[in-house]
Design a protein around this motif. Structure first.
Motif, PDB file in Angstrom:
ATOM      1  N   MET A  58       0.843  -1.188   0.000  1.00 34.56           N
ATOM      2  CA  MET A  58       0.000   0.000   0.000  1.00 34.56           C
ATOM      3  C   MET A  58       0.879   1.239   0.000  1.00 34.56           C
ATOM      4  O   MET A  58       1.888   1.301   0.688  1.00 34.56           O
ATOM      5  N   ASN A  59       0.484   2.235  -0.800  1.00 31.20           N
ATOM      6  CA  ASN A  59       1.205   3.488  -0.884  1.00 31.20           C
ATOM      7  C   ASN A  59       0.254   4.615  -0.502  1.00 31.20           C
ATOM      8  O   ASN A  59      -0.912   4.605  -0.895  1.00 31.20           O
ATOM      9  N   ALA A  60       0.747   5.592   0.231  1.00 35.49           N
ATOM     10  CA  ALA A  60      -0.118   6.674   0.692  1.00 35.49           C
ATOM     11  C   ALA A  60      -0.696   7.490  -0.449  1.00 35.49           C
ATOM     12  O   ALA A  60      -1.700   8.185  -0.282  1.00 35.49           O
ATOM     13  N   THR A  61      -0.061   7.416  -1.624  1.00 36.96           N
ATOM     14  CA  THR A  61      -0.548   8.189  -2.767  1.00 36.96           C
ATOM     15  C   THR A  61      -1.573   7.420  -3.602  1.00 36.96           C
ATOM     16  O   THR A  61      -2.100   7.971  -4.566  1.00 36.96           O
ATOM     17  N   LEU A 100     -10.484  -5.815  -1.613  1.00 38.67           N
ATOM     18  CA  LEU A 100      -9.894  -4.490  -1.484  1.00 38.67           C
ATOM     19  C   LEU A 100      -9.223  -4.229  -0.145  1.00 38.67           C
ATOM     20  O   LEU A 100      -8.165  -3.583  -0.096  1.00 38.67           O
ATOM     21  N   ALA A 101      -9.808  -4.691   0.965  1.00 40.32           N
ATOM     22  CA  ALA A 101      -9.163  -4.466   2.260  1.00 40.32           C
ATOM     23  C   ALA A 101      -7.836  -5.226   2.369  1.00 40.32           C
ATOM     24  O   ALA A 101      -6.823  -4.646   2.778  1.00 40.32           O
ATOM     25  N   ARG A 151      -9.000   1.050   3.255  1.00 37.29           N
ATOM     26  CA  ARG A 151      -7.990   1.252   4.301  1.00 37.29           C
ATOM     27  C   ARG A 151      -8.622   1.230   5.686  1.00 37.29           C
ATOM     28  O   ARG A 151      -8.069   0.654   6.632  1.00 37.29           O
ATOM     29  N   THR A 152      -9.789   1.874   5.803  1.00 35.15           N
ATOM     30  CA  THR A 152     -10.498   1.877   7.081  1.00 35.15           C
ATOM     31  C   THR A 152     -10.884   0.455   7.485  1.00 35.15           C
ATOM     32  O   THR A 152     -10.719   0.050   8.641  1.00 35.15           O
ATOM     33  N   ASP A 153     -11.405  -0.316   6.524  1.00 33.62           N
ATOM     34  CA  ASP A 153     -11.796  -1.700   6.814  1.00 33.62           C
ATOM     35  C   ASP A 153     -10.585  -2.550   7.186  1.00 33.62           C
ATOM     36  O   ASP A 153     -10.670  -3.410   8.077  1.00 33.62           O
ATOM     37  N   THR A 162      -7.589  -5.175  11.582  1.00 34.62           N
ATOM     38  CA  THR A 162      -6.177  -5.270  11.968  1.00 34.62           C
ATOM     39  C   THR A 162      -5.373  -6.083  10.952  1.00 34.62           C
ATOM     40  O   THR A 162      -4.547  -6.922  11.318  1.00 34.62           O
ATOM     41  N   LEU A 163      -5.624  -5.822   9.674  1.00 34.85           N
ATOM     42  CA  LEU A 163      -4.902  -6.522   8.618  1.00 34.85           C
ATOM     43  C   LEU A 163      -3.517  -5.918   8.440  1.00 34.85           C
ATOM     44  O   LEU A 163      -3.328  -4.702   8.538  1.00 34.85           O
TER      45      LEU A 163
END
Length: 251
Positions: free
Chosen positions: A1-4, A214-215, A183-185, A190-191
């Motif tokens: 995962m990338n913040a962008t 997606l999560a 991201r929230t899910d 706690t993935l």
């Protein structure tokens, strides 16, 4: 995962850059005994080929709506991210009559004929096999996709703030909203990159698509995606969890 990352397709590109060889989707069909494991690289290759088919042969454009009439399946996940790659709205379980094009499994062909645009059919046979006899009025995905390019570039940049996902009239998300919710899910479950989430939820709702694709993707983890999980005995499910090193479950 990338913040962008701002679209589901961005999440896949980040996963590919981080570790292309790791497992991403392990699929079981407990009605047929099928098991398929796809690495990030293999899954991304299917997505690229499908996106090229969608943009090129089918002539789909950003903002077009695709009624996705497929069950929980690894090829459904491919189509969701191919749509995200091209800016096409993936409407899971959507109305074919109001869609620009339709993608159907073998059990929804009659319903899919209501679409006046391009119609694509998937046999959903093991290893992506084709129909023994192509259904009239449809293009067989398994015939067309192998010859598509292994790399994909959209004709125009995908707008992350444009609609990206819809759920048969029960909700719609932009690409950026889908990423943020994924991201929230992932955080709620706690993935982590070490997580293996087993999901038997249907893809026709956000909860099912998030848990089943997606999560885990947003967390850098992987998914064990199960169709017809209700046909599996409880002790067999426990054995699968152990064999697949499952760390979280959504059923």
């Amino acid at each position: 995962m990338n913040a962008t990352d701002r679209t589901p397709a961005d999440l896949l590109r980040s996963a590919l850059a981080a570790d292309p060889a790791r497992p991403l989707v392990t699929f079981y069909d407990d009605a047929t005994g099928e098991r398929v494991e796809l690495s990030v690289a293999t899954f991304a290759n299917w997505v690229a080929k499908t996106a090229n088919l969608l943009q090129g042969d089918l002539g789909a454009e950003p903002g077009d709506r695709l009624a996705l009439l497929l069950p929980t399946h690894w090829q459904t996940a491919v189509w969701v991210l191919a749509c995200s790659s091209t800016g096409v709205v993936a409407d899971l379980g959507g109305d074919p009559a109001s869609a620009d094009l339709v993608v159907s499994g073998p059990d929804t062909l009659e319903e899919a004929r209501a679409c006046t645009g391009e119609r694509m059919a998937l046999a959903l046979r093991p290893l992506g096999g084709r129909f023994p006899q192509p259904p009239a009025g449809f293009t067989d995905y398994a015939v067309e996709v192998p010859g598509q390019g292994d790399r994909f570039a959209p004709y125009a940049p995908v707008d992350p703030d444009a609609p990206a996902l819809a759920f048969a009239g029960s909700g719609e998300l932009t690409g950026s909203e889908a990423v943020e919710q994924a991201r929230t899910d992932a955080a709620a479950r706690t993935l982590t990159p070490a997580s293996r989430l087993l999901s038997g939820l249907p893809y026709g709702t956000w909860d099912g698509l998030s848990a089943g694709l997606l999560a885990p993707l947003a967390a850098g983890g992987s998914v064990v995606l199960c169709r017809h999980l209700d046909q599996l005995a409880p002790e067999a499910l426990d054995q699968r969890r152990e064999a697949e090193r499952v760390t979280a479950t959504a059923v």
